[in-house]
Write a protein that holds these residues in place. Structure first.
Motif, short mmCIF file in Angstrom:
data_model
loop_
_atom_site.label_atom_id
_atom_site.label_comp_id
_atom_site.label_asym_id
_atom_site.label_seq_id
_atom_site.Cartn_x
_atom_site.Cartn_y
_atom_site.Cartn_z
N SER A 45 -44.99 -61.03 55.38
CA SER A 45 -45.44 -60.26 54.22
C SER A 45 -45.57 -58.82 54.67
N VAL A 46 -44.85 -57.94 53.98
CA VAL A 46 -44.75 -56.55 54.40
C VAL A 46 -45.34 -55.63 53.34
N THR A 47 -46.17 -54.69 53.79
CA THR A 47 -46.67 -53.65 52.91
C THR A 47 -45.87 -52.38 53.18
N VAL A 48 -45.29 -51.82 52.13
CA VAL A 48 -44.58 -50.54 52.25
C VAL A 48 -45.53 -49.49 51.68
N GLY A 49 -46.20 -48.76 52.57
CA GLY A 49 -47.22 -47.82 52.14
C GLY A 49 -46.66 -46.56 51.53
N GLU A 50 -45.57 -46.07 52.09
CA GLU A 50 -45.00 -44.80 51.64
C GLU A 50 -43.56 -44.71 52.09
N VAL A 51 -42.75 -43.98 51.35
CA VAL A 51 -41.40 -43.65 51.77
C VAL A 51 -41.25 -42.14 51.63
N ARG A 52 -40.86 -41.49 52.71
CA ARG A 52 -40.62 -40.05 52.70
C ARG A 52 -39.13 -39.81 52.85
N THR A 53 -38.60 -38.92 52.03
CA THR A 53 -37.17 -38.62 52.09
C THR A 53 -36.94 -37.25 52.68
N LEU A 57 -32.17 -35.89 50.64
CA LEU A 57 -32.29 -37.28 50.17
C LEU A 57 -31.35 -38.25 50.89
N LYS A 58 -30.80 -37.86 52.04
CA LYS A 58 -29.87 -38.74 52.76
C LYS A 58 -30.59 -39.69 53.71
N ILE A 59 -31.84 -39.38 54.06
CA ILE A 59 -32.62 -40.23 54.96
C ILE A 59 -33.94 -40.56 54.29
N ALA A 60 -34.28 -41.83 54.29
CA ALA A 60 -35.57 -42.27 53.75
C ALA A 60 -36.32 -43.01 54.85
N THR A 61 -37.50 -42.52 55.19
CA THR A 61 -38.32 -43.15 56.22
C THR A 61 -39.42 -43.94 55.53
N ALA A 62 -39.39 -45.25 55.74
CA ALA A 62 -40.37 -46.15 55.12
C ALA A 62 -41.48 -46.42 56.13
N TYR A 63 -42.72 -46.23 55.68
CA TYR A 63 -43.89 -46.52 56.51
C TYR A 63 -44.41 -47.89 56.11
N VAL A 64 -44.30 -48.83 57.04
CA VAL A 64 -44.56 -50.24 56.74
C VAL A 64 -45.62 -50.82 57.65
N LEU A 65 -46.19 -51.94 57.20
CA LEU A 65 -47.19 -52.65 57.98
C LEU A 65 -47.15 -54.12 57.58
N PRO A 66 -47.14 -55.03 58.57
CA PRO A 66 -47.21 -56.45 58.20
C PRO A 66 -48.61 -56.77 57.69
N ARG A 105 -40.94 -46.95 60.18
CA ARG A 105 -42.02 -46.56 61.10
C ARG A 105 -43.26 -47.35 60.71
N LEU A 106 -44.13 -47.58 61.69
CA LEU A 106 -45.40 -48.24 61.38
C LEU A 106 -46.29 -47.30 60.59
N ASP A 107 -46.92 -47.82 59.57
CA ASP A 107 -47.85 -47.04 58.76
C ASP A 107 -49.19 -47.05 59.48
N GLU A 108 -49.58 -45.92 60.00
CA GLU A 108 -50.81 -45.84 60.79
C GLU A 108 -51.98 -45.28 59.99
N THR A 109 -51.81 -45.09 58.69
CA THR A 109 -52.91 -44.52 57.90
C THR A 109 -54.11 -45.44 57.86
N PHE A 110 -53.89 -46.77 57.87
CA PHE A 110 -55.01 -47.70 57.85
C PHE A 110 -55.81 -47.60 59.15
N ASP A 111 -55.10 -47.49 60.28
CA ASP A 111 -55.78 -47.33 61.57
C ASP A 111 -56.58 -46.03 61.59
N GLN A 112 -55.99 -44.96 61.03
CA GLN A 112 -56.68 -43.67 61.02
C GLN A 112 -57.94 -43.74 60.15
N MET A 113 -57.85 -44.42 59.01
CA MET A 113 -59.02 -44.57 58.15
C MET A 113 -60.12 -45.36 58.85
N ASP A 114 -59.73 -46.45 59.54
CA ASP A 114 -60.71 -47.25 60.28
C ASP A 114 -61.38 -46.42 61.37
#
Length: 142
Positions: A45-53, A57-66, A105-114
């Motif tokens: 189960s994957v959470t896609v927190g954000e996608v930055r382009t 618009l040729k590259i999309a970086t998805a910030y994900v977390l299991p 990329r790993l979404d590290e916003t949850f770790d930063q909030m913690d």
């Protein structure tokens, strides 16, 4: 000569934000429905927190977390292994001329909030925050 020179470094444009959110939704849907032909990826189960382009618009970086945070390295490897198929699946749901290259990329916003919560709950920090004017300023001798 590039036309938006004055806007470089000013953050993403409205178009980048809109396209990033559209890609995030499409990618989340593809992953949630198990549309990729990889049983290892489909069992996660994957959470896609954000996608930055990128600006073009040729590259999309998805910030994900299991879900639950377990298996982060494995998730990034599985997504990278399946990025071609994910790109095709996401492209079907987009109205863009070209499907962007997907990066993960790993979404590290949850770790930063913690970490922020942990710091704010420390006794010394709470004491400093509750004492207005007691702490010496940068120009004082104390």
């Amino acid at each position: 000569m590039s036309r938006n020179k004055s806007h470089e470094g000013a953050g993403p444009s409205q178009r980048q934000l809109r396209v990033g959110e559209t890609i995030r939704r499409a990618l989340s849907e593809v992953l949630a429905r198990g549309d990729v032909h990889d049983t290892d990826l489909n069992r996660m189960s994957v959470t896609v927190g954000e996608v930055r382009t990128s600006p073009d618009l040729k590259i999309a970086t998805a910030y994900v977390l299991p879900l639950g945070g377990e298996g982060q390295d494995e998730l990034i490897k599985l997504l990278a292994r399946n990025k071609g198929e994910l790109r095709r699946q996401v492209a079907k749901k987009l109205t863009l001329k070209f499907a962007p290259e997907l990066r993960f990329r790993l979404d590290e916003t949850f770790d930063q909030m913690d970490e922020t919560r942990r710091m704010l709950n420390q006794e010394a920090v709470r004491r400093d925050a509750d004492a207005p004017g007691d702490a010496p300023g940068p120009d004082s001798d104390g």
